[in-house]
Design a protein around this motif. Structure first.
Motif, PDB file in Angstrom:
ATOM      1  N   ARG A 153       0.838  -1.198   0.000  1.00 38.98           N
ATOM      2  CA  ARG A 153       0.000   0.000   0.000  1.00 38.98           C
ATOM      3  C   ARG A 153       0.872   1.247   0.000  1.00 38.98           C
ATOM      4  N   LEU A 154       0.456   2.234  -0.786  1.00 39.79           N
ATOM      5  CA  LEU A 154       1.167   3.503  -0.912  1.00 39.79           C
ATOM      6  C   LEU A 154       0.374   4.595  -0.220  1.00 39.79           C
ATOM      7  N   TRP A 155       1.077   5.440   0.547  1.00 41.76           N
ATOM      8  CA  TRP A 155       0.454   6.512   1.309  1.00 41.76           C
ATOM      9  C   TRP A 155       1.201   7.816   1.073  1.00 41.76           C
ATOM     10  N   ASN A 156       0.470   8.911   1.141  1.00 45.04           N
ATOM     11  CA  ASN A 156       1.060  10.239   1.266  1.00 45.04           C
ATOM     12  C   ASN A 156       0.747  10.756   2.663  1.00 45.04           C
ATOM     13  N   PHE A 157       1.720  11.413   3.281  1.00 47.48           N
ATOM     14  CA  PHE A 157       1.477  11.925   4.630  1.00 47.48           C
ATOM     15  C   PHE A 157       2.095  13.307   4.779  1.00 47.48           C
ATOM     16  N   THR A 158       1.565  14.080   5.692  1.00 49.63           N
ATOM     17  CA  THR A 158       2.086  15.403   6.027  1.00 49.63           C
ATOM     18  C   THR A 158       2.237  15.497   7.541  1.00 49.63           C
ATOM     19  N   VAL A 159       3.271  16.214   7.953  1.00 49.76           N
ATOM     20  CA  VAL A 159       3.530  16.408   9.378  1.00 49.76           C
ATOM     21  C   VAL A 159       3.651  17.901   9.624  1.00 49.76           C
ATOM     22  N   SER A 160       2.676  18.465  10.312  1.00 52.08           N
ATOM     23  CA  SER A 160       2.734  19.875  10.693  1.00 52.08           C
ATOM     24  C   SER A 160       2.260  19.966  12.139  1.00 52.08           C
ATOM     25  N   SER A 162      -0.453  18.553  13.086  1.00 56.41           N
ATOM     26  CA  SER A 162      -0.979  17.202  13.316  1.00 56.41           C
ATOM     27  C   SER A 162      -0.580  16.318  12.148  1.00 56.41           C
ATOM     28  N   PHE A 163      -0.614  15.030  12.374  1.00 54.58           N
ATOM     29  CA  PHE A 163      -0.254  14.083  11.332  1.00 54.58           C
ATOM     30  C   PHE A 163      -1.478  13.753  10.485  1.00 54.58           C
ATOM     31  N   ARG A 164      -1.308  13.805   9.165  1.00 50.05           N
ATOM     32  CA  ARG A 164      -2.378  13.459   8.249  1.00 50.05           C
ATOM     33  C   ARG A 164      -1.834  12.527   7.170  1.00 50.05           C
ATOM     34  N   SER A 165      -2.668  11.601   6.757  1.00 55.84           N
ATOM     35  CA  SER A 165      -2.240  10.631   5.753  1.00 55.84           C
ATOM     36  C   SER A 165      -3.381  10.322   4.798  1.00 55.84           C
ATOM     37  N   GLU A 166      -3.011   9.867   3.616  1.00 56.31           N
ATOM     38  CA  GLU A 166      -3.999   9.490   2.604  1.00 56.31           C
ATOM     39  C   GLU A 166      -3.468   8.296   1.836  1.00 56.31           C
ATOM     40  N   LYS A 167      -4.289   7.265   1.716  1.00 60.25           N
ATOM     41  CA  LYS A 167      -3.903   6.110   0.927  1.00 60.25           C
ATOM     42  C   LYS A 167      -4.006   6.467  -0.553  1.00 60.25           C
ATOM     43  N   VAL A 168      -2.924   6.204  -1.298  1.00 61.12           N
ATOM     44  CA  VAL A 168      -2.860   6.567  -2.710  1.00 61.12           C
ATOM     45  C   VAL A 168      -3.218   5.389  -3.604  1.00 61.12           C
ATOM     46  N   ALA A 169      -2.672   4.230  -3.317  1.00 66.01           N
ATOM     47  CA  ALA A 169      -2.902   3.077  -4.178  1.00 66.01           C
ATOM     48  C   ALA A 169      -2.471   1.801  -3.473  1.00 66.01           C
ATOM     49  N   SER A 170      -2.841   0.674  -4.077  1.00 66.42           N
ATOM     50  CA  SER A 170      -2.367  -0.638  -3.657  1.00 66.42           C
ATOM     51  C   SER A 170      -1.681  -1.303  -4.837  1.00 66.42           C
ATOM     52  N   LEU A 171      -0.632  -2.044  -4.558  1.00 72.30           N
ATOM     53  CA  LEU A 171       0.094  -2.772  -5.601  1.00 72.30           C
ATOM     54  C   LEU A 171      -0.063  -4.267  -5.367  1.00 72.30           C
ATOM     55  N   PRO A 172      -0.479  -5.005  -6.402  1.00 69.91           N
ATOM     56  CA  PRO A 172      -0.862  -4.505  -7.726  1.00 69.91           C
ATOM     57  C   PRO A 172      -2.222  -3.810  -7.688  1.00 69.91           C
ATOM     58  N   ARG A 173      -2.435  -2.941  -8.667  1.00 70.26           N
ATOM     59  CA  ARG A 173      -3.721  -2.234  -8.746  1.00 70.26           C
ATOM     60  C   ARG A 173      -4.850  -3.212  -9.042  1.00 70.26           C
ATOM     61  N   ARG A 174      -6.037  -2.840  -8.606  1.00 68.88           N
ATOM     62  CA  ARG A 174      -7.198  -3.708  -8.842  1.00 68.88           C
ATOM     63  C   ARG A 174      -7.431  -3.934 -10.329  1.00 68.88           C
ATOM     64  N   SER A 175      -7.132  -2.925 -11.154  1.00 72.69           N
ATOM     65  CA  SER A 175      -7.332  -3.077 -12.597  1.00 72.69           C
ATOM     66  C   SER A 175      -6.442  -4.159 -13.182  1.00 72.69           C
ATOM     67  N   SER A 176      -5.297  -4.428 -12.504  1.00 70.47           N
ATOM     68  CA  SER A 176      -4.401  -5.468 -12.996  1.00 70.47           C
ATOM     69  C   SER A 176      -5.086  -6.820 -12.987  1.00 70.47           C
ATOM     70  N   PHE A 177      -5.952  -7.039 -12.002  1.00 70.61           N
ATOM     71  CA  PHE A 177      -6.640  -8.312 -11.909  1.00 70.61           C
ATOM     72  C   PHE A 177      -7.758  -8.427 -12.942  1.00 70.61           C
ATOM     73  N   LEU A 178      -8.310  -7.266 -13.340  1.00 69.98           N
ATOM     74  CA  LEU A 178      -9.476  -7.288 -14.210  1.00 69.98           C
ATOM     75  C   LEU A 178      -9.120  -7.358 -15.690  1.00 69.98           C
ATOM     76  N   PHE A 179      -7.998  -6.692 -16.064  1.00 73.87           N
ATOM     77  CA  PHE A 179      -7.756  -6.527 -17.495  1.00 73.87           C
ATOM     78  C   PHE A 179      -6.457  -7.139 -17.996  1.00 73.87           C
ATOM     79  N   LEU A 180      -5.489  -7.351 -17.116  1.00 73.63           N
ATOM     80  CA  LEU A 180      -4.203  -7.832 -17.607  1.00 73.63           C
ATOM     81  C   LEU A 180      -4.172  -9.352 -17.651  1.00 73.63           C
TER      82      LEU A 180
END
Length: 452
Positions: A153-160, A162-180
């Motif tokens: 799992r990939l995250w972006n975070f900021t520290v000021s 307070s701590f804040r984070s956001e999940k960006v993606a998962s590897l492999p992407r869900r589309s990889s299972f559907l189309f590749l």
């Protein structure tokens, strides 16, 4: 007395199961054995003006938290103390990463804890729907975590404020299972045990107990290469940021060096480093002043190191560091400083000299009561005094923060020219043996993430 370095902690537990844990009640036979082991491990300085200096520089009162390194060597003295010891009932901590003034810990739970530097106060957490976070990697404001479902799992975070984070993606992407059509090559089939990030190309490397390494291009979240790297579990992976070479180590006892093929995404094996059949659990890369060293920690308690030759660019074996009683489980390196955590419950701090062929152990941190599973270190400067923050986690389910200070050379006011010729083997330090409970012996047999 003959010393057997391959003796495991579980055997040691079995032999001492009936012993009382208090150091004052340990049998004389055990103390004699420990004393003889200490004499084997480290030549140190005899009683000398350096010992007097140690007394002068010792903490002024018993209440002071600082400890002077017990090792008597002609090197700059080293002070350390544990500034935080944290315990949460969320199972074992498997991974630590440090970035942007915070430390991240991954454990058996589905919460990734965030700790503020340097006091170790909890400042937040990242919650996922899958726990068992075996590996964490931080780069800038990006965080990569591996989970029980074998995904990253990939995250972006900021520290000021307070701590804040956001999940960006998962590897492999869900589309990889559907189309590749090549879905079976996109995801690891077993525990993702380690990760490394090559900054220049934006490539994330993941190593797994399925014996394979995968390279992920972060810009489009695609797996660009996958190859079987070892015959056993892959336990650690590092990348040389100068040339992009990838180093992997495995339970099969080998360390391998891989190079990315020019203008392609494939990788080729360039060298295999193997000295003994003992499983290799940890790797660290140290680069400074046109020197490059790779360190590997093994289950026999040794740390082998190789140096990159300037002309041939091949790695030649430089020697090994010996001091840990049992398996070396984790390593970290900052320039000429190497930090090692072991199954013997201790953390050792080593320093490489300018010539690169000699290492000395400057301190032994022995605050944990279980095998040291993972650690991380970062540089901390205070005026002219260099220091480090060291983060460690153990199977005693504690997370500790250590502050280490190295006193500069000019503070050393004694002449050591004659002392180097009068070295004798003396006891390196007095350790209070801490024996593991029976539950650790069971884990030693069940948890294949450590040993094969």
């Amino acid at each position: 007395m003959e010393y057997h370095p391959k003796r495991s902690l579980s055997n040691f537990i079995h032999e001492e199961r009936n012993a009382v844990l208090s150091p004052t009640n340990i049998s004389m036979e055990f103390l004699e054995e420990k004393r003889e082991l200490d004499l084997q491990f480290s030549p140190a300085m005899p009683s000398s003006p350096l010992a007097t200096m140690h007394k002068l520089m010792a903490p002024p009162s018993p209440e002071s938290p600082w400890k002077l390194s017990p090792l008597q060597t002609p090197s700059p003295s080293l002070l350390y103390h544990c500034i935080a010891s944290l315990h949460r009932h969320e199972g074992n901590i498997y991974s630590i990463a440090v970035s942007k003034g915070v430390a991240f810990t991954g454990s058996e739970s589905n919460r990734i804890r965030v700790w503020r530097q340097p006091d170790g106060m909890e400042t937040g957490y990242l919650k996922t729907n899958c726990g068992d976070v075996r590996a964490i990697l931080a780069h800038g404001n990006m965080l990569f975590t591996s989970h029980k479902d074998h995904k990253i799992r990939l995250w972006n975070f900021t520290v000021s404020d307070s701590f804040r984070s956001e999940k960006v993606a998962s590897l492999p992407r869900r589309s990889s299972f559907l189309f590749l059509p090549r879905t079976n090559t996109q995801q690891h089939k077993d525990c993702v045990s380690c990760m490394a990030y090559y900054h220049a190309e934006g490539l994330l490397y993941t190593g797994s107990h399925d014996k394979s390494v995968k390279a992920w291009r972060i810009s489009d979240k695609e797996c660009v290469d996958s190859f079987v790297a070892h015959e056993g579990n892959i336990n650690a992976i590092v990348v040389n940021q100068d040339d992009g070479c990838v180093f992997t180590c495995s339970s099969d006892g080998s360390t391998k060096i891989w190079r990315r093929v020019y203008r392609e995404n494939s990788h080729t094996l360039t060298m295999t480093l193997k000295l003994q059949p003992s499983p290799v659990n940890a790797l660290a890369l140290s680069t400074s002043f046109n020197h490059c060293f790779v360190y590997s920690g093994s289950s026999d308690g040794t740390i082998n190191f190789w140096e990159k030759e300037r002309v041939s660019c091949r790695f030649s074996h430089g020697g090994f560091l010996q001091g840990h009683r049992f398996a070396v489980l984790c390593l970290a390196a900052i320039e000429k400083w190497i930090f090692s955590g072991s199954e013997d419950t201790t953390i050792r701090i080593w320093r490489r000299d300018e010539r690169g062929c000699y290492h000395e152990c400057l301190a032994v941190l022995d605050g944990h009561r279980g095998p040291v599973r993972c650690l991380a270190a970062c540089l901390e400067m205070e005026k002219v005094v260099m220091g480090f923050l060291v983060y460690s986690a153990s199977l005693d389910q504690t997370f500790k923060v250590w502050r280490v200070k190295v006193l500069p050379d000019e503070n050393m006011c004694f002449d050591y020219l004659d002392q180097t010729d009068s070295r004798t083997n003396i006891t390196e330090y007095d350790i209070s043996p801490v024996l593991s409970p029976a539950s650790w012996e069971e884990k030693n047999l069940q948890d294949d993430c450590f040993y094969q």
